[in-house]
Scaffold this active site. Structure first.
Site, PDB file in Angstrom:
ATOM      1  N   HIS A  97     -19.433 -21.299 -15.200  1.00 47.83           N
ATOM      2  CA  HIS A  97     -20.726 -21.932 -15.430  1.00 47.83           C
ATOM      3  C   HIS A  97     -21.532 -21.115 -16.442  1.00 47.83           C
ATOM      4  CE1 HIS A  97     -19.705 -24.320 -11.997  1.00 47.83           C
ATOM      5  NE2 HIS A  97     -19.826 -23.316 -11.155  1.00 47.83           N
ATOM      6  N   ARG A 190     -14.614 -26.648 -17.230  1.00 54.72           N
ATOM      7  CA  ARG A 190     -13.276 -26.564 -16.632  1.00 54.72           C
ATOM      8  C   ARG A 190     -12.358 -25.828 -17.599  1.00 54.72           C
ATOM      9  NH1 ARG A 190     -12.404 -31.795 -16.025  1.00 54.72           N
ATOM     10  NH2 ARG A 190     -13.671 -31.914 -14.147  1.00 54.72           N
TER      11      ARG A 190
END
Length: 316
Positions: A97, A190
């Site tokens: 993140h 991802r």
């Protein structure tokens, strides 16, 4: 104005979800693919709803916007934290993140620092950081798909706690049941998904360039050096104090009196049955309940056998 906000959240289906939330928390769920319960949320598309008192039926998103006095006059434009339960019946993708700076620059969003309190009694594990001495080394291993070398896997057992600062490469693996407390952001990059096809046979989208930019070699460890205080019928364990939030575990065995220690408090009941008392009002609470003690509360009481994960925004 209302002192206690008892919340009903949203259940979110995931390809890796299952039926454990219904089985372990007795939630009223029809789906057998629920991966997340967004329990305390002010997010635009998935805001929790208050189910008690004069504000019953109102979304937390709107209450936070229209009644800032309940939250100590917070200057945050939107509700800053998000609390979830995650049920992983399969390995989640390897993720990272962004921090606040990158999140604002690329996504017009907060970054996403989070933490995990492990609920599963069965053996399980997580990906928690990288085996690399520098970011250059990490990037080289990732670009050459040396996943077994670079990913750091550690056990995740009931009662363990992991702080996951933004930039940390991580993944929740099969068998984990986790209470997650995080900055209110849904931005995820991802990095790797085990080359798994979806139902149509397509590989899931990856975000390699953004992931490599977001990665930080944070010094991560499960929080063993934690502060524990025992007073009367209460054991308080300080799980984390960081720039974004504070988290404590309250283990209650009988009656205990507490003073509100922050502008407002987020309460997640993870074990047991008991009663919350605020200014003569009583609320029956049990495992799987989530509520907020607003700025209208000065003191509160718990009675019963309960384990509660209590959190709040970081004090400035």
């Amino acid at each position: 104005m209302q002192k206690v906000l008892i919340l009903q959240g949203d259940f979110v289906d995931k390809v890796w979800g299952g039926s454990r939330l219904k089985e372990e928390f007795d939630y009223d769920i029809d789906s057998t693919n629920v991966g997340e319960y967004w329990a305390i949320s002010g997010m635009d598309d998935a805001s929790s709803v208050v189910i008690n008192g004069e504000l019953a039926g109102e979304s937390l998103k709107n209450i936070y916007k229209n009644h800032k006095e309940l939250f100590g006059g917070s200057e945050e434009k939107s509700f800053p934290l998000l609390v979830k339960i995650i049920d992983a019946t399969d390995d989640l993708s390897i993720q990272v993140h962004p921090d606040d700076e990158m999140g604002q620059k690329l996504e017009n969003s907060r970054g996403k620092t989070e933490c995990w309190y492990i609920l599963n009694e069965n053996p399980a594990s997580i990906i928690y950081g990288l085996n690399a001495s520098s970011k250059d080394e990490a990037v080289e291993k990732i670009q050459n798909k040396k996943w077994d070398e670079v990913l750091k896997e550690v056990p995740a057992n009931k009662g363990d706690f992991f702080f996951v600062p933004a930039g940390t490469v991580h993944a929740i693996k099969k068998g984990c049941l986790i209470l997650e407390i995080q900055q209110a952001s849904d931005i995820t990059y991802r990095l790797y998904d085990y080359d798994r096809p979806d139902k149509e046979g397509n590989l899931r989208e990856l975000h390699i360039e953004k992931s490599l930019e977001a990665i930080k070699l944070n010094e991560v460890r499960d929080e063993k050096e934690i502060e524990i205080e025992e007073t009367g019928n209460l054991i308080t364990t300080i799980l984390t104090k960081n720039d974004f939030f504070e988290v404590r575990k309250l283990e209650i065995n009988g009656h205990t009196d507490l003073i509100r220690s922050s502008d407002y408090l987020l309460e997640s009941v993870v074990e047991g049955v008991g009663v919350l008392k605020v200014d003569g009002e009583e609320y029956n609470i049990k495992k799987g309940d989530f509520f907020i003690l607003t700025n209208e509360v000065s003191s509160y009481e718990f009675d019963g056998d309960l384990t509660i994960i209590e959190s709040n925004i970081a004090k400035k």
